[in-house]
Scaffold this motif. Structure first.
Motif, short mmCIF file in Angstrom:
data_model
loop_
_atom_site.label_atom_id
_atom_site.label_comp_id
_atom_site.label_asym_id
_atom_site.label_seq_id
_atom_site.Cartn_x
_atom_site.Cartn_y
_atom_site.Cartn_z
N LEU A 117 57.10 34.82 43.10
CA LEU A 117 56.14 35.86 43.50
C LEU A 117 56.79 36.90 44.42
N ALA A 118 57.46 36.48 45.48
CA ALA A 118 58.07 37.43 46.41
C ALA A 118 59.11 38.30 45.70
N LEU A 119 59.90 37.70 44.82
CA LEU A 119 60.89 38.47 44.07
C LEU A 119 60.22 39.46 43.13
N PHE A 120 59.12 39.05 42.52
CA PHE A 120 58.39 39.93 41.60
C PHE A 120 57.85 41.15 42.35
N LEU A 121 57.27 40.94 43.53
CA LEU A 121 56.76 42.07 44.31
C LEU A 121 57.89 42.99 44.77
N ALA A 122 59.02 42.41 45.17
CA ALA A 122 60.16 43.24 45.58
C ALA A 122 60.68 44.07 44.41
N GLN A 123 60.67 43.48 43.21
CA GLN A 123 61.11 44.22 42.02
C GLN A 123 60.18 45.39 41.73
N LEU A 124 58.88 45.18 41.89
CA LEU A 124 57.93 46.28 41.68
C LEU A 124 58.19 47.41 42.68
N GLN A 125 58.47 47.06 43.92
CA GLN A 125 58.76 48.09 44.91
C GLN A 125 60.02 48.88 44.54
N GLN A 126 61.03 48.19 44.03
CA GLN A 126 62.24 48.87 43.60
C GLN A 126 61.96 49.83 42.44
N GLU A 127 60.99 49.51 41.60
CA GLU A 127 60.65 50.37 40.47
C GLU A 127 59.74 51.52 40.86
N GLY A 128 59.33 51.57 42.12
CA GLY A 128 58.52 52.69 42.58
C GLY A 128 57.04 52.41 42.71
N TYR A 129 56.64 51.17 42.57
CA TYR A 129 55.22 50.83 42.68
C TYR A 129 54.78 50.84 44.15
N SER A 130 53.52 51.21 44.35
CA SER A 130 52.85 51.06 45.64
C SER A 130 52.01 49.78 45.58
N ILE A 131 52.20 48.88 46.54
CA ILE A 131 51.53 47.58 46.53
C ILE A 131 50.59 47.50 47.74
N PHE A 132 49.39 47.04 47.45
CA PHE A 132 48.37 46.88 48.50
C PHE A 132 47.90 45.43 48.51
N VAL A 133 47.73 44.89 49.71
CA VAL A 133 47.22 43.54 49.87
C VAL A 133 45.70 43.60 50.03
N VAL A 134 45.00 42.77 49.29
CA VAL A 134 43.55 42.70 49.37
C VAL A 134 43.20 41.60 50.38
N LYS A 135 42.63 42.02 51.49
CA LYS A 135 42.26 41.08 52.54
C LYS A 135 40.75 40.83 52.49
N GLY A 136 40.38 39.55 52.67
CA GLY A 136 38.97 39.17 52.66
C GLY A 136 38.72 38.09 51.63
N ASP A 137 37.47 37.64 51.58
CA ASP A 137 37.07 36.59 50.64
C ASP A 137 36.66 37.22 49.31
N LEU A 138 37.40 36.86 48.27
CA LEU A 138 37.11 37.40 46.94
C LEU A 138 35.86 36.74 46.37
N PRO A 139 35.11 37.45 45.57
CA PRO A 139 33.93 36.86 44.93
C PRO A 139 34.35 35.72 43.99
N ASP A 140 33.50 34.74 43.83
CA ASP A 140 33.79 33.63 42.92
C ASP A 140 33.78 34.12 41.48
N CYS A 141 34.63 33.48 40.67
CA CYS A 141 34.67 33.79 39.24
C CYS A 141 34.90 32.50 38.46
N GLU A 142 34.54 32.50 37.21
CA GLU A 142 34.63 31.30 36.38
C GLU A 142 36.08 30.87 36.20
N ALA A 143 37.02 31.82 36.02
CA ALA A 143 38.43 31.48 35.82
C ALA A 143 38.99 30.78 37.05
#
Length: 302
Positions: A93-119
Motif C-alpha cells: 500500500l505505501a509503495l502504491f501511494l508513493a508511485q501515484l505521487q511520482q506519477e503526479g497524482y494528488s492524494i487525500f486522506v479521508v478522515k472519519g467514520d465511513l458509512p457501513d456498506c454490504e461489501a
C-alpha cells in the motif's frame, strides 16, 4: 429580466463530463461527517500515520478521481478505468501511494467514520484471493484486438500451409509417378537391348565358330583376310609335314599312330606364323564380340 437572459458562465468546480473539483467533493463529504486532508501535506506528515491504519484515500490526476479503500481487512484499488477492483496488500500500500505521487497524482486522506456498506460487512468475515490482476479497460481492448488479429493471421498462415502442403503432396506424388514411369521405360529399354545383344551374340558366335578363323587378340579382320590366313595356315602345315617326311622317310611308317606335327611343334621354329588352339579360341571370341558390336551399331542406326 437581464439576469434571466444572462449568459451562463462556465464553472471551475464541475463540467458536463461529471467532473467535480476538490471543493465540491470536500463539501459533499462533510454531510457524512468526513474530512479530506492532503496526504503529503506537512501537517499530515508530522502525524506519521501508517497508511494501513487509515480507511480510505481519494486520488486525483487530470480531472480523474478514484478511491483506494479498505473493505473488511484488505485494501482495494477502486479505479473505474480498471476491469475490476484490484487487491492491494498491506505491504504494497505505501509503495502504491508513493508511485501515484511520482506519477503526479494528488492524494487525500479521508478522515472519519465511513458509512457501513454490504461489501465491508462481507469482507469482514472472509478474505479475498486474487489470481489475476485487473487491467486497464483500454489495454484489455487493445489486447483483445491484437489477439484477434494474431488469431486471424495464424488462421491465414495455417490455411496457406494446408494449401501448400496439399500442393507439395500432389507434386511429390506426380514426381514419384514420373520417376516410376521412367524406371519402367528404362527397364524395358534395357531388356530389349539385352535381348537384341544376346541374339546378335549368338548369331556372331555361330558364324565365328563354324568358320573357325584364327585371329590375334586386339585385331578386327575382314572375312576375306581371315580366309586367306586360314589357307596360309593349312599350306604351312602341309609344307611342314612334307619337310618332316623328307627328313625321316621311315619315321612316319614306324609310328603309324603318331599324328603329324601340330602348330605347337612349329611354334618354337616360327612363333610368329603358327597359332595355338588357345590363340584360335581367343580370336574367335574377339571376332564374335566385334560382330556383336557392329551389328548392334547397325541396328541402332536403323
Amino acid at each position: 429580466m437581464e439576469s434571466i437572459f444572462h449568459e451562463k458562465q462556465p464553472s471551475g468546480n464541475m463540467d458536463d463530463s461529471g467532473f467535480f473539483s476538490i471543493q465540491v467533493i470536500s463539501n459533499a463529504l462533510k454531510v457524512w461527517g468526513l474530512e479530506l486532508i492532503l496526504f503529503n501535506s506537512p501537517e499530515y506528515q508530522r502525524l506519521r500515520i501508517d497508511p494501513i491504519n487509515e480507511r480510505s484515500f481519494i486520488c486525483n490526476y487530470k480531472e480523474h478521481w478514484f478511491t483506494v479503500r479498505k473493505l473488511g481487512k484488505q485494501w482495494f484499488n477502486l479505479n473505474s478505468l480498471l476491469t475490476g477492483p484490484e487487491l492491494i496488500s498491506d505491504t504494497y500500500l505505501a509503495l502504491f501511494l508513493a508511485q501515484l505521487q511520482q506519477e503526479g497524482y494528488s492524494i487525500f486522506v479521508v478522515k472519519g467514520d465511513l458509512p457501513d456498506c454490504e461489501a465491508d460487512q462481507l469482507l469482514q468475515m472472509i478474505r479475498v484471493q486474487q489470481m489475476h490482476r485487473p487491467k486497464l479497460i483500454g489495454e484489455e481492448l487493445a489486447q483483445l484486438k491484437e489477439q484477434r488479429a494474431q488469431k486471424t493471421d495464424l488462421e491465414r498462415v495455417l490455411e496457406a500451409n494446408d494449401g501448400s502442403a496439399m500442393l507439395d503432396e500432389d507434386e511429390e506424388d506426380l514426381q514419384r509417378a514420373l520417376a516410376l514411369s521412367r524406371q519402367e521405360i528404362d527397364m524395358e529399354d534395357e531388356e530389349a537391348d539385352l535381348r537384341r545383344a544376346i541374339q546378335l551374340s549368338m548369331q556372331g558366335s555361330s558364324r565365328s565358330i563354324s568358320q573357325d578363323i584364327p585371329q590375334t587378340s586386339g585385331t578386327n579382320l575382314t572375312s576375306e583376310e581371315l580366309r586367306k590366313r586360314r589357307e596360309a595356315y593349312f599350306e604351312k602345315q602341309q609344307q611342314q609335314q612334307q619337310q618332316q617326311q623328307q627328313q625321316d622317310p621311315l619315321g612316319h611308317l614306324s609310328h603309324p599312330c603318331e599324328r603329324p606335327a601340330t602348330s605347337s611343334g612349329a611354334r618354337g621354329s616360327d612363333p610368329g606364323d603358327a597359332m595355338s588352339e588357345e590363340d584360335m579360341l581367343q580370336a574367335a571370341v574377339t571376332m564374335s564380340l566385334a560382330t556383336v558390336r557392329n551389328n548392334f551399331k547397325t541396328e541402332g542406326k536403323k
